[in-house]
Design an enzyme around this catalytic site. Structure first.
Site, PDB file in Angstrom:
ATOM      1  N   ASP A 376       0.833  -1.187   0.000  1.00 67.85           N
ATOM      2  CA  ASP A 376       0.000   0.000   0.000  1.00 67.85           C
ATOM      3  C   ASP A 376       0.882   1.256   0.000  1.00 67.85           C
ATOM      4  O   ASP A 376       1.865   1.339   0.753  1.00 67.85           O
ATOM      5  CB  ASP A 376      -0.887  -0.029   1.247  1.00 67.85           C
ATOM      6  CG  ASP A 376      -1.822   1.147   1.343  1.00 67.85           C
ATOM      7  OD1 ASP A 376      -2.700   1.266   0.471  1.00 67.85           O
ATOM      8  OD2 ASP A 376      -1.679   1.938   2.293  1.00 67.85           O
ATOM      9  N   GLU A 413       1.764  -0.384  -5.049  1.00 67.03           N
ATOM     10  CA  GLU A 413       0.851   0.709  -5.365  1.00 67.03           C
ATOM     11  C   GLU A 413       1.773   1.926  -5.512  1.00 67.03           C
ATOM     12  O   GLU A 413       2.188   2.529  -4.525  1.00 67.03           O
ATOM     13  CB  GLU A 413      -0.171   0.919  -4.253  1.00 67.03           C
ATOM     14  CG  GLU A 413      -1.180   2.003  -4.600  1.00 67.03           C
ATOM     15  CD  GLU A 413      -2.167   2.280  -3.471  1.00 67.03           C
ATOM     16  OE1 GLU A 413      -3.338   2.563  -3.768  1.00 67.03           O
ATOM     17  OE2 GLU A 413      -1.764   2.225  -2.293  1.00 67.03           O
TER      18      GLU A 413
END
Length: 716
Positions: A376, A413
Site C-alpha cells: 500500500d 501501489e
C-alpha cells in the site's frame, strides 16, 4: 569464578534449541550445578535468552524474550495472566542481559496458556528530538505473533478505555506437509481482491462462519469454479477497527478496511471464527493451505507506509515507545511527516526499519506460505528519512534480491498521498510489478466513450509498452485493473455519475472526485430496461477488455455479479451491507457471472492473449492494431499454442461509440477462419451461437454500439 551464565546442554545454544529440562547435576565447566548457573529475579529463574531470535520463543523449559531499542536506558518485561490488565510480574533485564541495543532473557517455568506479555522502557523524553520514553507506557512487542485486546470485532474495552495491547506466545507447528506453491507466472495471474470480513459477513453468503477466515475458506469451491488463480487479501495483520469509530445517522462506522496496522507479525484475531490462543494463525493457515491446494495463490495487502500510532496526538503502544526517532520520519522539530495521509510515515529505509520489514515478510512467506505482497502506498518506501525520493531505495532493492522472497510476487501501489506518482517508473530491478493506475484511468475513459482515447486504450490493452518496455520489464510488471476496493464497484461505475458518500459522515467531501464513471442515463437504481441492459453491456465490455489485456488481471470481489455499494466510492468505514457482498445478486446477475467465468476460460485457452508464444504461420506479427475510428479499436494476437503444435490467433474489437461501426478483420492463418466467440450486445449463455447473432460476413464485422466482439481463428 561462579560460571553463572554459561550455556550448557539442556539449556540452549543459538543453533540448537533446548532439548531437555535442566537437571541438578554438576557443570562440566566447574563444580557448580546447572541450577546455580541461573539468576533469580522477582522470584523467576532466568538466564540470557536467544539474542538472534526477535520476539518470544517457546522452549521446553520456558520462554525466551528478545527486543531491541537504540535509545532506551533499560527495559522491563511485563507478564500478565490472560485477560488481566495489571502485570503479575515485572522482570527487569539485568545489564549483563543487554548486548549492543538488544535485550534478551529466558524465563523458566512459564505457563503460556495463561500468559500475556509486554514491555516497559526507560530513557530520555524529549519531543523535539523525537524521544518518547516513559516507563508507564505498556509497549507491544513489534515481533508479537499474536495480539490480545481486540478479539471481538467492534468491542471497546470496559469503561471505554484506550486499548492496551499485550502479546501472546505462539506455537508455530502447523503441518504444511508436501504442499508446494503454484508459482504461477505473473502474466498468467487472474487476481481476485477480497476483504475477509466483507466477503461472507452478509447472511446471503450462506456460510455459518460469516466474516471470518473460515467463512472465506468455505467459498473456495466458488472461486475455483470462477477460474481465478490468485486471491489478494485486504489487510489481515492486526489492526484497530475502532480507530475513528463514530456514529453517523444511527450507524456505527469503523476502520473497516484495516489500513492502519497495530502489529505486523500477528493475524487479525477478530477475523478468526475459532478461538486459538496459543495456536493463533492456524485458521488463516488452513485458508491459505486450501487455497493453494486448489491452485489459488495468496497475496497479502501490506501497509508499511504508516501505523496505527498516528501523529503526536495518537497513542504510544509500540514503535513510538521503542525508538520513535528511528521508526518514523520526523520533522526537525520532532513532528511527523504525513506522506501517507494517515498521521505518520514509517522510516522504511533506515537500517533498523529495513531489517524489520524483511523479517516480517520472510515470516509470512515461511510460516504462512503466502505467495506475494501488494504494498500500500509503496512510493513511501522509496523516500529517505527526510521524505526525499531516492534513486536506489535500499529497502526496495533488498526485497528484490532477498533469497527467501526470491519467488514471491512483489506488487507496488506506485504512488503515495504526498504527491509522488511512480507508475511506470517504480524502482524494480525487474522484480517489482505495479498496480497500473494509468490502465484504470485510460480504460475507464475509453470504455465510456470519451473522445481521443482509442490510442491510449490500445497501448494499455497490449501491455503498456510506454511504461514498462524500459529495462526489459515488459507487460508482466503491469497489474491491470478497472476497479478495486478503492473507488466505485464495476456496477456502480456505470450507475453513477457522482460519488454518494454521505453515509461516511464527511458531507460527501471524501473519496475520488475523478472516477471517470457514467450512469448510462439515470443516476442510481432504475427500472428502465434499456438503461439496465446498457449497464450490463458496459460491465461485460469492461471484463472483456481486462481479460483480453496483456499483464496480470485483477478485479474486485463481487464485480462478477454486479455487487453494488450504492454509489459510495470510499466505503472504508462501512461495516454493513454497503460494503458486504450481497450474494443474492448472483441470481439476478447470473448472466454477468457466467460471462466472466467464460472470459477467464477464454483467456486461459489462448496463451497469445497473455504472452508471446512464438511466430504463427505466414509470419504473422505477435500483435497488430486495426483501429476503425477514434472510438473503435481492433487488436489481433498471434502466435502458437502452449504446446507449439498449432496457431493461436484471436481478434478483439471494441466499439465505444453510440452507433454501430464497421471494422475490417485481417486474414486469419491459412486453413483457418474467424469464429465469433463473444458479442456483449447479446445475452450471454453458455453454448450460445454468437456467430449467428453477429453481423459478420467473414471479413467485415459491424460492431454494435457500445459493444465488444471477440473472434478466435478455428480450423476450416
Amino acid at each position: 569464578m561462579k560460571n553463572k551464565h554459561i550455556i550448557i546442554k539442556g539449556l540452549a545454544t543459538e543453533k540448537e534449541p533446548v532439548r531437555e529440562r535442566i537437571v541438578n547435576t554438576p557443570s562440566r565447566l566447574g563444580n557448580v550445578s546447572a541450577l546455580q548457573s541461573l539468576d533469580t529475579i522477582s522470584g523467576f529463574r532466568v538466564r540470557p535468552g536467544y539474542y538472534r531470535m526477535d520476539g518470544a520463543h517457546v522452549t521446553p523449559v520456558g520462554v525466551s524474550f528478545t527486543i531491541s531499542s537504540h535509545g532506551a536506558k533499560s527495559c522491563t518485561l511485563l507478564l500478565f495472566h490472560a485477560g488481566e490488565q495489571k502485570p503479575y510480574a515485572k522482570i527487569r533485564f539485568p545489564d549483563h542481559y543487554h548486548i549492543g541495543n538488544r535485550y534478551s532473557m529466558l524465563v523458566f517455568d512459564l505457563d503460556i496458556e495463561d500468559l500475556e506479555y509486554a514491555y516497559s522502557f526507560e530513557g530520555p523524553y524529549d519531543e523535539q528530538k523525537g524521544l518518547l520514553f516513559k516507563k508507564e507506557n505498556i509497549i507491544l512487542d513489534p515481533y508479537a505473533k499474536a495480539v490480545t485486546g481486540q478479539r471481538d470485532w467492534g468491542q471497546k474495552p470496559k469503561g471505554n478505555k484506550p486499548f492496551v495491547y499485550h502479546a501472546r506466545v505462539v506455537r508455530n507447528d502447523f503441518e504444511w506437509g508436501t504442499l508446494k506453491s503454484p508459482e504461477t507466472p505473473f502474466e498468467d495471474l487472474i487476481i481476485y481482491e477480497a476483504h475477509v470480513r466483507g466477503y461472507t459477513k452478509d447472511v446471503s453468503s450462506g456460510v455459518h462462519e460469516r466474516g471470518t477466515y473460515e467463512g472465506l475458506r468455505r467459498k473456495i469451491p466458488y472461486l475455483k469454479d470462477l477460474g481465478i488463480n490468485a486471491v489478494e487479501l485486504m489487510p489481515v495483520f492486526e489492526f484497530d477497527e475502532m480507530e475513528g469509530e463514530r456514529n453517523v445517522d444511527g450507524k456505527q462506522l469503523y476502520n473497516y478496511w484495516g489500513y492502519s496496522t497495530v502489529s505486523y507479525f500477528a493475524p487479525n484475531t477478530s477475523y478468526a471464527f475459532f478461538s486459538e490462543h496459543n495456536h493463533e494463525g492456524d485458521e488463516l493457515k488452513r485458508l491459505i493451505y486450501d487455497l493453494k491446494k486448489n491452485g489459488i495463490e495468496v497475496i497479502l495487502d501490506v501497509v508499511f507506509n504508516h501505523t496505527a500510532e498516528g501523529n503526536e496526538n495518537g497513542p504510544c503502544f509500540s514503535f513510538k515507545g521503542i525508538d520513535n526517532n528511528i521508526y518514523y520520519m520526523l520533522t526537525p522539530d520532532g513532528k511527523y511527516y504525513n506522506f501517507s495521509g494517515c498521521g505518520n510515515v514509517m522510516n522504511c529505509n533506515h537500517p533498523v526499519v529495513r531489517n524489520f520489514i524483511v523479517d516480517c515478510l520472510r515470516y509470512w512467506v515461511t510460516e504462512y506460505r503466502v505467495d506475494g505482497f501488494r504494498f500500500d502506498l509503496a512510493s513511501i518506501l522509496s523516500r529517505d528519512q527526510n521524505g526525499a525520493p531516492m534513486d536506489r531505495p535500499p529497502i526496495l532493492e533488498e526485497l528484490a534480491f532477498d533469497t527467501v522472497l526470491a519467488k514471491t510476487k512483489l506488487i507496488a501501489e506506485a504512488w503515495d498521498a504526498g504527491g509522488m506518482y511512480q507508475v511506470g517508473s517504480f524502482p524494480s530491478w525487474n522484480r517489482w510489478a505495479e498496480w497500473n493506475g494509468k490502465y484504470r484511468d485510460d480504460m475507464r475513459r475509453f470504455l465510456k466513450g470519451d473522445e481521443g482515447m482509442a490510442g491510449a486504450a490500445v497501448t494499455r490493452i497490449t501491455g503498456s509498452s510506454d511504461l514498462y518496455s524500459q529495462f526489459g520489464r515488459g507487460y508482466r510488471a503491469s497489474v491491470n485493473f478497472i476497479t478495486c476496493h478503492d473507488g466505485f464497484t464495476l456496477y456502480d461505475l456505470y450507475s453513477y455519475n457522482e460519488k454518494h458518500n454521505e453515509a461516511n459522515g464527511w458531507n460527501n467531501t471524501d473519496g475520488d472526485n475523478n472516477g471517470n464513471s457514467w450512469n448510462c442515463g439515470v443516476e442510481g437504481e432504475t427500472d428502465d430496461p434499456n438503461v439496465e441492459g446498457l449497464r450490463r453491456r458496459m460491465v461485460k465490455n469492461a471484463f472483456a477488455a481486462l481479460l483480453m489485456s496483456r499483464g496480470p488481471a485483477m478485479f474486485y470481489q463481487g464485480d462478477e455479479f454486479c455487487n453494488t455499494q450504492h454509489g459510495n466510492n470510499n466505503a472504508y468505514c462501512q461495516d454493513n451491507p454497503v460494503s458486504w457482498i450481497d450474494w443474492n445478486r448472483m441470481n439476478e446477475y447470473k448472466e454477468i457471472h457466467d460471462f466472466v467465468r467464460f472470459m477467464i476460460k477464454f483467456r486461459k485457452k489462448h496463451p497469445t492473449i497473455r504472452k508471446n508464444t512464438g511466430i504463427a504461420t505466414n509470419n504473422m506479427p505477435e500483435v497488430t492494431i486495426h483501429n476503425g475510428n477514434d472510438r473503435l479499436i481492433g487488436i489481433m494476437y498471434s502466435g502458437r499454442n502452449e504446446a507449439g503444435t498449432k496457431d493461436d490467433v484471436t481478434f478483439y474489437a471494441m466499439n465505444a461509440y453510440w452507433e454501430p461501426s464497421p471494422l475490417i478483420l485481417p486474414d486469419p492463418p491459412q486453413g483457418m477462419h474467424w469464429k465469433v466467440a463473444v458479442n456483449t450486445n447479446c445475452v450471454y449463455k453458455d453454448g450460445a451461437d454468437f456467430m449467428s447473432q453477429t453481423n459478420f460476413d467473414g471479413k467485415k464485422v459491424v460492431v454494435p454500439d457500445r459493444s465488444t466482439v471477440i473472434f478466435e481463428a478455428v480450423m476450416d
